[in-house]
Design an enzyme around this catalytic site. Structure first.
Site, PDB file in Angstrom:
ATOM      1  CG  ASP A   1      49.826  50.254  94.535  1.00  0.00           C
ATOM      2  OD1 ASP A   1      48.910  50.030  93.513  1.00  0.00           O
ATOM      3  OD2 ASP A   1      49.498  50.907  95.517  1.00  0.00           O
TER       4      ASP A   1
ATOM      5  CB  CYS B   1      51.304  45.851  98.871  1.00  0.00           C
ATOM      6  SG  CYS B   1      52.382  45.264 100.429  1.00  0.00           S
TER       7      CYS B   1
ATOM      8  CE  LYS C   1      35.750  36.305  75.068  1.00  0.00           C
ATOM      9  NZ  LYS C   1      34.447  35.516  75.261  1.00  0.00           N
TER      10      LYS C   1
ATOM     11  CE1 TYR D   1      49.471  47.594 105.187  1.00  0.00           C
ATOM     12  CE2 TYR D   1      49.799  46.750 102.776  1.00  0.00           C
ATOM     13  CZ  TYR D   1      49.454  47.736 103.524  1.00  0.00           C
ATOM     14  OH  TYR D   1      49.549  48.960 103.019  1.00  0.00           O
TER      15      TYR D   1
ATOM     16  CG  HIS E   1      30.256  29.602  73.135  1.00  0.00           C
ATOM     17  ND1 HIS E   1      31.454  29.928  72.391  1.00  0.00           N
ATOM     18  CD2 HIS E   1      30.832  29.614  74.443  1.00  0.00           C
ATOM     19  CE1 HIS E   1      32.526  29.855  73.336  1.00  0.00           C
ATOM     20  NE2 HIS E   1      32.355  29.840  74.532  1.00  0.00           N
TER      21      HIS E   1
ATOM     22  NE  ARG F   1      27.882  32.737  77.197  1.00  0.00           N
ATOM     23  CZ  ARG F   1      29.367  32.676  76.841  1.00  0.00           C
ATOM     24  NH1 ARG F   1      29.919  32.664  77.791  1.00  0.00           N
ATOM     25  NH2 ARG F   1      29.702  32.615  75.383  1.00  0.00           N
TER      26      ARG F   1
ATOM     27  NE  ARG G   1      32.367  31.874  68.475  1.00  0.00           N
ATOM     28  CZ  ARG G   1      31.609  30.998  68.448  1.00  0.00           C
ATOM     29  NH1 ARG G   1      30.773  30.530  67.265  1.00  0.00           N
ATOM     30  NH2 ARG G   1      31.182  30.036  69.467  1.00  0.00           N
TER      31      ARG G   1
END
Length: 386
Positions: free
Chosen positions: A320, A318, A43, A270, A170, A141, A226
């Protein structure tokens, strides 16, 4: 460093060692008794590592089933040609049951509304929809309460459109040795399975051990385990580390796009939260930022690796880009044997020479867990498989 072709359009990427994924899968498979199966959680794009590629590696190393969190994740695996059983670890919107059936992705079932919608759609398509019964043994859950499992199954099992292929729960505290809540969950699950079997109801594959449970609690291996985060070489807890040897599969790297040597007192980034304090200090820029999973909260707190040595990240990270400082003054501190140059490879996570920065180190600085670190890096950065 990567031996595969690096991305051409951006000097920032994730490397995934599929050999490590296979070796980790075999390590978990070796913990199980001969007939027990291994289900691999892929997942969240395999926790940021790339679902299709990792799933193929895991299946080639002895896994037999896969687990996902969403309908689209299951569809992606099917469209890639993977034919093994795929379990979705929750229910999906009722509107999606046709897609589940079309692509043979088994949902978890724990409400009658979903079960009947799934069954009716299956009959309409001339199919029988397989599912796994989720049991809530204490994590609160998803799932049917243990005392209600027999009644719930009797309510839905009359329908010819569905078939139980598994029963699972779980654990919330499988990583805590001697934990009372874990023992209670295990007892509740065992009693629920016994009640179903005593009522003559098919349980399918019985499974409850997650990654730490697989390592620490073989008494609950049942028909299948699992595994998740451990498959990618990351320990789910300190308690597991002495019990199983794992290899981290993900590295995160970029290349220097600019190098300058500012005057003492000049600011960086910044808010100018860092100012150069020594002469002959290089400030280098790497095109990777918080949109790529490098959390802004790490600003001025983390290291990177360049030329086999640690260097300090400086200034605010930042969206990017980020910057780091390389001290060439000859004084003690973060410095390497040679100056930083344009194009140098910078390791944000992974190994460079004798130095290593792992997901656990970054997680500690962020106040989170290694799962979140790898998932975040996998969102936008291109992946290179080595």
């Amino acid at each position: 460093m990567a031996s595969a072709k690096l991305p051409e359009n951006r000097w920032a990427w994730v490397e995934v060692d599929l050999g490590a994924v296979r070796r980790n899968t075999r390590a978990f498979k070796a913990l199980l008794r001969p007939r027990a199966q291994l289900m691999c959680a892929v997942k969240a794009d395999a926790y940021g590592h790339g679902a299709v590629e990792c799933a193929r590696a895991m299946l080639s190393a002895g896994a037999s089933q896969l687990a996902v969190a969403t309908v689209d994740e299951g569809v992606e695996l099917r469209r890639a040609g993977l034919g093994c059983p795929i379990l979705m670890l929750n229910e999906s919107p009722l509107e999606s049951v046709g897609t589940l059936l079309e692509y043979q992705v088994m949902p978890s079932v724990y409400t009658t509304d979903f079960a009947f919608a799934y069954a009716e759609k299956a009959v309409g398509m001339g199919l029988v929809g397989k599912y796994h019964l989720a049991v809530d043994t204490g994590m609160t859950r998803i799932g049917v309460l243990p005392e209600d499992v027999v009644e719930f199954r009797r309510m839905i099992d009359f329908h010819r459109g569905i078939e139980c292929a598994g029963t699972f729960t779980h654990f919330a505290t499988a990583d805590v040795i001697g934990d009372w809540d874990f023992r209670q969950q295990g007892s509740r699950f065992s009693e629920a399975v016994a009640a179903l079997q005593g009522a003559g109801l098919e349980t399918g594959l019985v499974h409850c051990d997650n990654t730490p449970g697989t390592v620490l609690h073989p008494e609950f291996h049942f028909d299948m385990c699992r595994a998740g985060i451990g498959l990618y070489g990351l320990q789910p807890s300190e308690t597991c580390a002495p019990r199983i040897s794992l290899e981290p599969a993900m590295s995160v790297r970029g290349r220097v796009t600019r190098v300058v040597t500012p005057a003492v007192g000049e600011g960086v980034g910044y808010g100018l939260t860092y100012r150069v304090v020594k002469p002959n200090t290089q400030i280098a820029t790497v095109p990777m930022g918080y949109a790529d999973g490098l959390a802004r909260s790490l600003s001025n707190h983390m290291d990177v690796l360049v030329n086999g040595a640690r260097a300090r990240q400086v200034g605010r990270i930042c969206m990017d880009q980020f910057m780091f400082a390389q001290d060439l003054s000859g004084l003690r501190g973060y410095r390497s044997v040679s100056p930083v140059q344009h194009g140098d490879v910078v390791t944000v996570m992974g190994r460079d020479g004798d130095e290593f920065i792992g997901a656990d180190e970054i997680a500690r600085l962020r106040g989170t867990i290694n799962y979140e670190v790898t998932c975040n890096f996998g969102i936008r950065l291109d992946k290179v498989y080595v």
